[in-house]
Enzyme design. Structure first.
Site, short mmCIF file in Angstrom:
data_model
loop_
_atom_site.label_atom_id
_atom_site.label_comp_id
_atom_site.label_asym_id
_atom_site.label_seq_id
_atom_site.Cartn_x
_atom_site.Cartn_y
_atom_site.Cartn_z
N LYS A 165 0.92 -1.17 0.08
CA LYS A 165 -0.12 0.12 0.11
C LYS A 165 0.81 1.20 0.15
O LYS A 165 2.02 1.35 0.80
CB LYS A 165 -0.95 -0.06 1.18
CG LYS A 165 -1.80 1.10 1.30
CD LYS A 165 -2.83 1.07 2.32
CE LYS A 165 -3.93 2.09 2.51
NZ LYS A 165 -4.84 1.81 3.34
N ASP A 201 -16.50 -0.12 -0.68
CA ASP A 201 -15.11 -0.70 -1.24
C ASP A 201 -14.01 -0.75 -0.02
O ASP A 201 -13.15 -1.36 -0.31
CB ASP A 201 -14.47 0.69 -2.04
CG ASP A 201 -14.31 1.83 -1.36
OD1 ASP A 201 -15.59 2.30 -1.15
OD2 ASP A 201 -13.62 2.30 -1.33
N ASP A 233 -8.56 -1.79 5.23
CA ASP A 233 -8.45 -0.39 5.16
C ASP A 233 -8.69 0.23 6.33
O ASP A 233 -9.52 1.25 6.63
CB ASP A 233 -9.47 0.04 4.03
CG ASP A 233 -9.01 -0.44 2.33
OD1 ASP A 233 -7.95 -0.92 2.36
OD2 ASP A 233 -9.56 0.39 1.53
#
Ligand code: AMP
Ligand code: MG
Length: 539
Positions: free
Chosen positions: A143, A290, A300
């Protein structure tokens, strides 16, 4: 000395065995699903495909900040391998090892209640899927490794501040027993990244960083939604079949009946995850579809936070301060709303509404039952009984009114003895958990009286109750201000607090004598400081 020689050889062979070169890749996602035919790394709408092949961007001067031994263990990587220059090179995005085939996934999502179209891995790049010695599949994902076709108007990068938060929280959640994606490594890039933290026209350069995340799958609700929204039904079916065969093989070969069971299972797992969030006081902050894992994992870590004073309306996300859509108390309903979006996306595969409704009811029931069992556990009750609803609601109202620190209050409640009730005076171990003077504590005193009576009906010895409560009420969580202190120091090049917190949060239910300072409630300086109580999506 033959013994010593043997030992040495053993170490050497362990190193080779636990090294990066020994990773076994089986890149099933890209092998079985269609790729975007374009290979240029330009921003675009990607149709008819589940991913784009893209390589991480090289960085100037990567430095290892921290790595997780437990996550390395999942990959059979030795400590020596994680401390090698090769490890930093690969997990900063500066090189690949044999078998890696980097790609970014295409997905869409509902953001803050509205369909947002294509989003995708805008700064996440999957390196490949490792199958470990136990046959488990783990996807490696960087990431902050540079732009992809899904980067839209952003830079594909991540700053140290948000990367420390993602790295530490992933591992902390795992050790708390909350389903989550994991983090292997945190590496600074040696390059500046410009961010306007509060979107107020004051951009500044921050240190760049890359985290390597690890999960059995990074597929989100949004991976299915994007295909359904575009009417790409054959591909939707392929992705669903792929997911079932890879991650839910116990459900059987894909068929309409199996699609139903699968969606039901997603509902069940999501309920379980949310119950855990409510147990430990975690607020995700951006529960867009998402950001919902198809495996029911927390995924996330952006502007998340930990509840300090017990306020169900609290959200750490300044972007959400107006509507408080994603505040602590809304999380169960929002998860359900998100599951409805997934149900709509999967409807074409199932063709009937009723089974989807039934599965959604499994979510509601699963959450309600799970929540009751959870809260009974937090209170040291063997089971939730009728009548306990009232006891719990009164407690929540009191905790809110008195601004009680959620973590401290529940942890310390295990020290309460039946003989303490009725409480004329609130025991110090409880009153100290409040963020403001208790004033007239009679309401809490009355509640403790009721609680004492309720405990009296339980058959457990006090010591056993305390032991059980301490297994579900953590002493240590990643308090917002602790993460910020680790960030402040890391930005000065001192990574010691990152390591200390990583280690502390390995055993969050243990007393850990000598480390009590990390269990203290939020200090006054952190009440309104950016990063401690307020975070933006900027990361
Ligand atoms: P998030 O709010 O972090 O879940 O991100 C929403 C979408 O924006 C996802 O598609 C992310 O990949 C993308 N995104 C977030 N930050 C960046 C960034 N710095 N560069 C590129 N894409 C990003
Ligand atoms: Mg996201």
């Amino acid at each position: 000395m033959p013994e010593k020689k043997q030992e040495k050889e053993g170490t050497v062979s362990m190193q080779t065995q636990g090294g990066l070169a020994a990773l076994q890749f089986d890149n099933r996602f890209i092998r079985e699903l269609p790729a975007d035919p374009l290979l240029e790394n330009t921003r675009r709408q990607v149709t008819g495909a589940c991913y784009s092949l893209v390589r991480p961007t090289r960085v100037a001067a990567p430095v290892l900040v921290a790595w997780s031994p437990e996550t390395a263990g999942l990959l059979d990587l030795s400590a020596a391998a994680c401390l090698s220059p090769e490890f930093v090179r690969v997990f900063a995005g500066n090189g690949l090892v044999a078998g890696m085939q980097p790609f970014a996934m295409c997905y869409g999502g509902h953001q803050f209640g509205h369909w947002a179209g294509q989003l995708g891995d805008g700064r996440a790049i999957n390196l490949g899927e490792v199958v470990n010695r136990r046959g488990q599949r783990w996807v490696l994902q960087l990431k902050g490794a540079g732009p992809t076709p899904y980067s839209r108007t952003a830079d594909g990068l991540a700053v140290l501040r948000s990367s420390v938060r993602e790295f530490l929280c992933s591992e902390a959640m795992f050790h708390l027993g909350v389903p989550t994606t994991r983090a292997l490594s945190l590496i600074t890039t040696g390059e500046p990244v410009e961010r306007d933290m509060f979107y107020d026209g004051h951009p500044k350069d921050e240190p760049g960083a890359v985290v390597c995340r690890v999960s059995p799958s990074f597929i989100r609700f949004g991976n299915f939604e994007i295909l359904a929204s575009r009417g790409e039904m054959a591909l939707l079916r392929r992705l669903a079949d792929y997911t079932i065969r890879t991650d839910f093989p116990e459900l059987g070969e894909p068929s309409p009946a199996v699609y139903r069971r699968w969606f039901t299972e997603v509902c069940r797992r999501t309920a379980e995850m949310i119950v855990h969030w409510m147990r430990v006081g975690f607020v995700h902050g951006v529960m867009n579809t998402d950001n919902m894992s198809i495996l029911g994992l927390t995924i996330d870590y952006g502007p998340y936070g930990w509840l300090e004073d017990f306020d169900p309306g609290w959200t750490p996300n300044t972007t959400d301060a107006g509507g408080r859509r994603y505040c602590f108390g809304n999380q169960p309903q929002v998860a359900q709303w998100n599951l409805v979006r997934l149900a709509n996306a999967l409807y074409p595969l199932i063709g009937e509404e009723e089974p989807l409704q039934e599965a959604l009811a499994v979510y509601s029931r699963g959450f309600q039952q799970g929540w009751r069992t959870m809260i009974a556990g937090k209170l040291g009750l063997a089971a939730f009984e009728t009548g306990d609803d009232d006891l719990v609601h009164e407690l929540f109202a009191i905790l809110h009114a008195l601004e009680m620190d959620m973590t401290l209050f529940f942890r310390n409640l295990s020290r309460f003895k039946i003989s303490d009730a009725p409480a004329e005076e609130i025991p110090a171990f409880l009153s100290e958990a409040a963020y403001r003077p208790l004033g007239s504590p009679s309401r809490l005193g009355a509640w403790l009286g009721r609680y004492g009576k309720r405990l009296h009906r339980e058959s457990l010895p006090e010591e056993e109750r305390r032991r059980r409560m301490n297994r579900v009420n953590p002493k240590y969580v990643l308090r917002n201000y602790l993460a910020q202190m680790a960030i402040d120091r890391a930005e000065q090049g001192d990574f010691s607090l990152v390591s200390e917190l990583l280690d502390l949060l390995r055993t969050p239910y243990d007393e850990q004598p000598g480390r009590e300072e990390y269990a203290r409630k939020r200090p006054e300086w952190a009440r309104n400081r950016a990063g401690c109580s307020m975070l933006s999506c900027s990361s």
